[in-house]
Motif scaffolding. Structure first.
Motif, PDB file in Angstrom:
ATOM      1  N   TYR A 139      -2.076 -46.588  94.030  1.00 14.19           N
ATOM      2  CA  TYR A 139      -2.910 -46.305  95.198  1.00 14.19           C
ATOM      3  C   TYR A 139      -3.301 -44.829  95.235  1.00 14.19           C
ATOM      4  CZ  TYR A 139      -4.321 -45.520 100.010  1.00 14.19           C
ATOM      5  OH  TYR A 139      -5.021 -45.135 101.126  1.00 14.19           O
ATOM      6  N   ASP A 140      -2.341 -43.947  94.979  1.00 14.83           N
ATOM      7  CA  ASP A 140      -2.639 -42.517  94.978  1.00 14.83           C
ATOM      8  C   ASP A 140      -3.687 -42.174  93.925  1.00 14.83           C
ATOM      9  OD1 ASP A 140      -0.846 -42.091  97.027  1.00 14.83           O
ATOM     10  OD2 ASP A 140       0.773 -41.375  95.723  1.00 14.83           O
ATOM     11  N   GLY A 141      -3.620 -42.858  92.767  1.00 12.10           N
ATOM     12  CA  GLY A 141      -4.624 -42.626  91.729  1.00 12.10           C
ATOM     13  C   GLY A 141      -6.007 -43.059  92.172  1.00 12.10           C
ATOM     14  N   MET A 142      -6.089 -44.175  92.886  1.00  6.25           N
ATOM     15  CA  MET A 142      -7.368 -44.643  93.411  1.00  6.25           C
ATOM     16  C   MET A 142      -7.927 -43.631  94.412  1.00  6.25           C
ATOM     17  SD  MET A 142      -6.092 -48.549  94.027  1.00  6.25           S
ATOM     18  CE  MET A 142      -7.481 -49.053  95.018  1.00  6.25           C
ATOM     19  N   LYS A 143      -7.066 -43.188  95.308  1.00  8.91           N
ATOM     20  CA  LYS A 143      -7.476 -42.238  96.344  1.00  8.91           C
ATOM     21  C   LYS A 143      -7.956 -40.932  95.720  1.00  8.91           C
ATOM     22  CE  LYS A 143      -5.666 -40.274 100.697  1.00  8.91           C
ATOM     23  NZ  LYS A 143      -5.640 -38.845 100.394  1.00  8.91           N
ATOM     24  N   SER A 144      -7.225 -40.454  94.693  1.00  6.97           N
ATOM     25  CA  SER A 144      -7.612 -39.218  94.018  1.00  6.97           C
ATOM     26  C   SER A 144      -8.961 -39.362  93.317  1.00  6.97           C
ATOM     27  CB  SER A 144      -6.538 -38.825  93.001  1.00  6.97           C
ATOM     28  OG  SER A 144      -6.915 -37.676  92.278  1.00  6.97           O
ATOM     29  N   ALA A 145      -9.202 -40.535  92.705  1.00  6.19           N
ATOM     30  CA  ALA A 145     -10.479 -40.755  92.010  1.00  6.19           C
ATOM     31  C   ALA A 145     -11.642 -40.719  92.985  1.00  6.19           C
ATOM     32  CB  ALA A 145     -10.448 -42.089  91.267  1.00  6.19           C
ATOM     33  N   ILE A 146     -11.418 -41.235  94.203  1.00  3.41           N
ATOM     34  CA  ILE A 146     -12.472 -41.214  95.219  1.00  3.41           C
ATOM     35  C   ILE A 146     -12.726 -39.785  95.695  1.00  3.41           C
ATOM     36  CG2 ILE A 146     -13.048 -41.908  97.585  1.00  3.41           C
ATOM     37  CD1 ILE A 146     -11.505 -44.528  96.996  1.00  3.41           C
ATOM     38  N   GLU A 147     -11.667 -39.051  95.946  1.00  2.45           N
ATOM     39  CA  GLU A 147     -11.803 -37.713  96.519  1.00  2.45           C
ATOM     40  C   GLU A 147     -12.235 -36.672  95.499  1.00  2.45           C
ATOM     41  OE1 GLU A 147      -8.262 -38.385  99.859  1.00  2.45           O
ATOM     42  OE2 GLU A 147      -7.961 -36.993  98.179  1.00  2.45           O
ATOM     43  N   GLY A 157     -13.114 -37.459  92.058  1.00  2.62           N
ATOM     44  CA  GLY A 157     -13.811 -37.982  90.891  1.00  2.62           C
ATOM     45  C   GLY A 157     -12.803 -38.433  89.846  1.00  2.62           C
ATOM     46  N   GLY A 158     -13.185 -39.407  89.045  1.00  6.00           N
ATOM     47  CA  GLY A 158     -12.293 -39.869  87.989  1.00  6.00           C
ATOM     48  C   GLY A 158     -12.306 -41.375  87.816  1.00  6.00           C
ATOM     49  N   ASP A 159     -11.317 -41.859  87.088  1.00 12.72           N
ATOM     50  CA  ASP A 159     -11.228 -43.268  86.723  1.00 12.72           C
ATOM     51  C   ASP A 159     -10.558 -44.053  87.851  1.00 12.72           C
ATOM     52  OD1 ASP A 159     -10.729 -45.747  85.648  1.00 12.72           O
ATOM     53  OD2 ASP A 159      -9.674 -45.020  83.872  1.00 12.72           O
ATOM     54  N   TYR A 160     -11.365 -44.718  88.645  1.00 16.92           N
ATOM     55  CA  TYR A 160     -10.866 -45.523  89.759  1.00 16.92           C
ATOM     56  C   TYR A 160     -10.400 -46.893  89.277  1.00 16.92           C
ATOM     57  CZ  TYR A 160     -11.037 -48.185  94.159  1.00 16.92           C
ATOM     58  OH  TYR A 160     -10.732 -48.985  95.230  1.00 16.92           O
ATOM     59  N   PRO A 173     -13.689 -47.364  81.330  1.00 15.25           N
ATOM     60  CA  PRO A 173     -14.218 -47.649  82.666  1.00 15.25           C
ATOM     61  C   PRO A 173     -15.057 -46.489  83.191  1.00 15.25           C
ATOM     62  CG  PRO A 173     -11.878 -48.165  82.558  1.00 15.25           C
ATOM     63  CD  PRO A 173     -12.209 -47.425  81.298  1.00 15.25           C
ATOM     64  N   PRO A 174     -16.038 -46.764  84.064  1.00 19.64           N
ATOM     65  CA  PRO A 174     -16.862 -45.693  84.637  1.00 19.64           C
ATOM     66  C   PRO A 174     -16.021 -44.767  85.498  1.00 19.64           C
ATOM     67  CG  PRO A 174     -17.197 -47.748  85.828  1.00 19.64           C
ATOM     68  CD  PRO A 174     -16.358 -48.082  84.645  1.00 19.64           C
ATOM     69  N   ARG A 175     -16.436 -43.516  85.575  1.00 22.05           N
ATOM     70  CA  ARG A 175     -15.724 -42.515  86.374  1.00 22.05           C
ATOM     71  C   ARG A 175     -16.522 -42.231  87.640  1.00 22.05           C
ATOM     72  NH1 ARG A 175     -11.731 -39.967  83.596  1.00 22.05           N
ATOM     73  NH2 ARG A 175     -11.819 -38.127  84.938  1.00 22.05           N
ATOM     74  N   LEU A 176     -15.818 -42.146  88.758  1.00 22.69           N
ATOM     75  CA  LEU A 176     -16.468 -41.830  90.024  1.00 22.69           C
ATOM     76  C   LEU A 176     -16.766 -40.343  90.102  1.00 22.69           C
ATOM     77  CD1 LEU A 176     -14.321 -43.849  92.618  1.00 22.69           C
ATOM     78  CD2 LEU A 176     -16.357 -44.586  91.380  1.00 22.69           C
ATOM     79  N   LYS A 177     -17.798 -40.013  90.859  1.00 25.04           N
ATOM     80  CA  LYS A 177     -18.078 -38.617  91.169  1.00 25.04           C
ATOM     81  C   LYS A 177     -17.321 -38.239  92.434  1.00 25.04           C
ATOM     82  CE  LYS A 177     -22.710 -38.661  89.124  1.00 25.04           C
ATOM     83  NZ  LYS A 177     -24.164 -38.480  89.388  1.00 25.04           N
ATOM     84  N   ALA A 178     -16.922 -36.992  92.515  1.00 25.17           N
ATOM     85  CA  ALA A 178     -16.201 -36.526  93.698  1.00 25.17           C
ATOM     86  C   ALA A 178     -17.100 -36.627  94.917  1.00 25.17           C
ATOM     87  CB  ALA A 178     -15.744 -35.083  93.501  1.00 25.17           C
ATOM     88  N   VAL A 179     -16.499 -36.923  96.083  1.00 18.64           N
ATOM     89  CA  VAL A 179     -17.252 -36.988  97.332  1.00 18.64           C
ATOM     90  C   VAL A 179     -16.798 -35.864  98.235  1.00 18.64           C
ATOM     91  CG1 VAL A 179     -17.546 -39.477  97.205  1.00 18.64           C
ATOM     92  CG2 VAL A 179     -15.580 -38.556  98.405  1.00 18.64           C
ATOM     93  N   ALA A 180     -17.683 -35.487  99.147  1.00 20.29           N
ATOM     94  CA  ALA A 180     -17.341 -34.443 100.114  1.00 20.29           C
ATOM     95  C   ALA A 180     -16.332 -34.986 101.100  1.00 20.29           C
ATOM     96  CB  ALA A 180     -18.592 -33.968 100.840  1.00 20.29           C
ATOM     97  N   GLY A 181     -15.266 -34.235 101.353  1.00 16.38           N
ATOM     98  CA  GLY A 181     -14.241 -34.685 102.290  1.00 16.38           C
ATOM     99  C   GLY A 181     -13.288 -35.649 101.624  1.00 16.38           C
ATOM    100  N   THR A 182     -12.256 -36.024 102.306  1.00 13.89           N
ATOM    101  CA  THR A 182     -11.264 -36.952 101.770  1.00 13.89           C
ATOM    102  C   THR A 182     -11.586 -38.366 102.180  1.00 13.89           C
ATOM    103  OG1 THR A 182      -9.856 -36.831 103.711  1.00 13.89           O
ATOM    104  CG2 THR A 182      -9.503 -35.164 102.011  1.00 13.89           C
ATOM    105  N   ALA A 183     -10.914 -39.324 101.544  1.00 15.77           N
ATOM    106  CA  ALA A 183     -11.109 -40.730 101.927  1.00 15.77           C
ATOM    107  C   ALA A 183     -10.724 -40.942 103.378  1.00 15.77           C
ATOM    108  CB  ALA A 183     -10.270 -41.640 101.012  1.00 15.77           C
ATOM    109  N   ALA A 184      -9.690 -40.221 103.849  1.00 14.68           N
ATOM    110  CA  ALA A 184      -9.284 -40.369 105.232  1.00 14.68           C
ATOM    111  C   ALA A 184     -10.356 -39.834 106.175  1.00 14.68           C
ATOM    112  CB  ALA A 184      -7.962 -39.626 105.470  1.00 14.68           C
ATOM    113  N   ASP A 185     -11.080 -38.784 105.712  1.00 16.54           N
ATOM    114  CA  ASP A 185     -12.178 -38.265 106.528  1.00 16.54           C
ATOM    115  C   ASP A 185     -13.289 -39.308 106.665  1.00 16.54           C
ATOM    116  OD1 ASP A 185     -10.935 -35.811 106.828  1.00 16.54           O
ATOM    117  OD2 ASP A 185     -11.892 -34.944 105.077  1.00 16.54           O
ATOM    118  N   ILE A 186     -13.563 -40.014 105.556  1.00 19.73           N
ATOM    119  CA  ILE A 186     -14.641 -41.001 105.546  1.00 19.73           C
ATOM    120  C   ILE A 186     -14.231 -42.217 106.365  1.00 19.73           C
ATOM    121  CG2 ILE A 186     -16.040 -42.495 104.078  1.00 19.73           C
ATOM    122  CD1 ILE A 186     -15.552 -40.441 101.828  1.00 19.73           C
TER     123      ILE A 186
END
Length: 261
Positions: free
Chosen positions: A129-137, A139-142, A241-254
């Motif tokens: 889960y932490d890896g998923m969250k980090s990839a969203i915040e 960027g990376g392999d989600y 697998p495709p890599r996500l781009k970093a997003v502004a703010g954290t997942a908790a912010d979104i």
């Protein structure tokens, strides 16, 4: 991993069959012709055909050669068959079958996981889960972390058959997860749903875990139906697998309702 001549030949012929280059009911060219076309020996071709027969793609017989079997008898739990289908192009039927399978298997497995998960199991799922969250915040392999999350749940069910099934489901689940990443904010929208499943497992609440994973699966179904409804060309399974781009703010912010560790 680089495959040897046998593995490479199985891949080439399997992908050709799944792509329809050899039609259902049709006869595959004889070993000498295939060997010349593929640049391998007749022995390699013969062993490759045996491997394809074991996967349910062809049937062989004396004096009749190797004939392509109907798709409904192919071994759809074989990771190679799934990978070939994903490479040549996903189909609506394949994706809907996948979602039906997930809805049958995962809720019961997650209920068992909530009842049986050890501290080590929960640590592994938390790490995924932490890896998923980090990839969203950041960027990376989600997708790889998403797979770890779901495999961790299946393993936590402490059922040998489900553990074996998790290996076969790898390529199946990956197709679904990669499609979700093509949706705008798809991973970020699903993250709180993953958290709800994990929290229910931590609380050893089987009923809540089952309800939560159903919500997650139905969200994935909605993503897939949206892609199908858009009439865009369905994605092929990418490697890696495709890599996500970093997003502004954290997942908790979104998603203020989500909770991280």
């Amino acid at each position: 991993m680089v495959k040897n001549a046998h593995g490479h030949t199985v891949d080439l012929l399997g992908e050709a069959i799944v792509a329809g280059r050899y039609r259902e009911g049709g006869i595959i060219p004889p070993e000498p012709i295939l060997g010349e076309e593929l640049g391998v020996s007749r022995t390699v071709v013969r062993e490759a055909i045996k491997a394809l027969a074991a996967k349910g793609l062809v049937v062989t017989g004396p004096k009749v050669g190797s004939r392509v079997l109907p798709q409904d008898v192919w071994n759809w739990f074989d990771p190679d068959v799934i990978t070939w289908q994903a490479r040549v192009g996903l189909t609506p039927e394949f994706l809907r079958d996948l979602q039906d399978l997930r809805r049958v298997v995962e809720p019961a497995a997650v209920r068992l996981a909530a009842e049986r998960a050890t501290a080590e199991d929960i640590d592994e799922i938390e790490s995924a889960y932490d890896g998923m969250k980090s990839a969203i915040e950041n960027g990376g392999d989600y997708v790889t972390h998403d797979l770890r999350f779901h495999h961790g749940l299946l393993r936590a069910a402490r059922n040998r058959m489900l553990t074996q099934m998790s290996k076969a489901l790898n390529a199946l689940l990956r197709t679904s997860f990669e499609i979700s990443t093509t949706r705008s904010n798809g991973p970020a929208l699903s993250l709180p749903m993953h958290r709800a499943v994990l929290d229910a497992v931590i609380a050893h609440d089987g009923a809540k875990a089952e309800r939560s994973v159903l919500k997650l699966i139905d969200g994935a179904r909605a993503d897939i139906e949206a892609v199908l409804g858009s009439r865009r060309r369905l994605p092929r399974l990418s490697r890696p697998p495709p890599r996500l781009k970093a997003v502004a703010g954290t997942a908790a912010d979104i998603h203020p309702g989500s909770r991280s560790r």
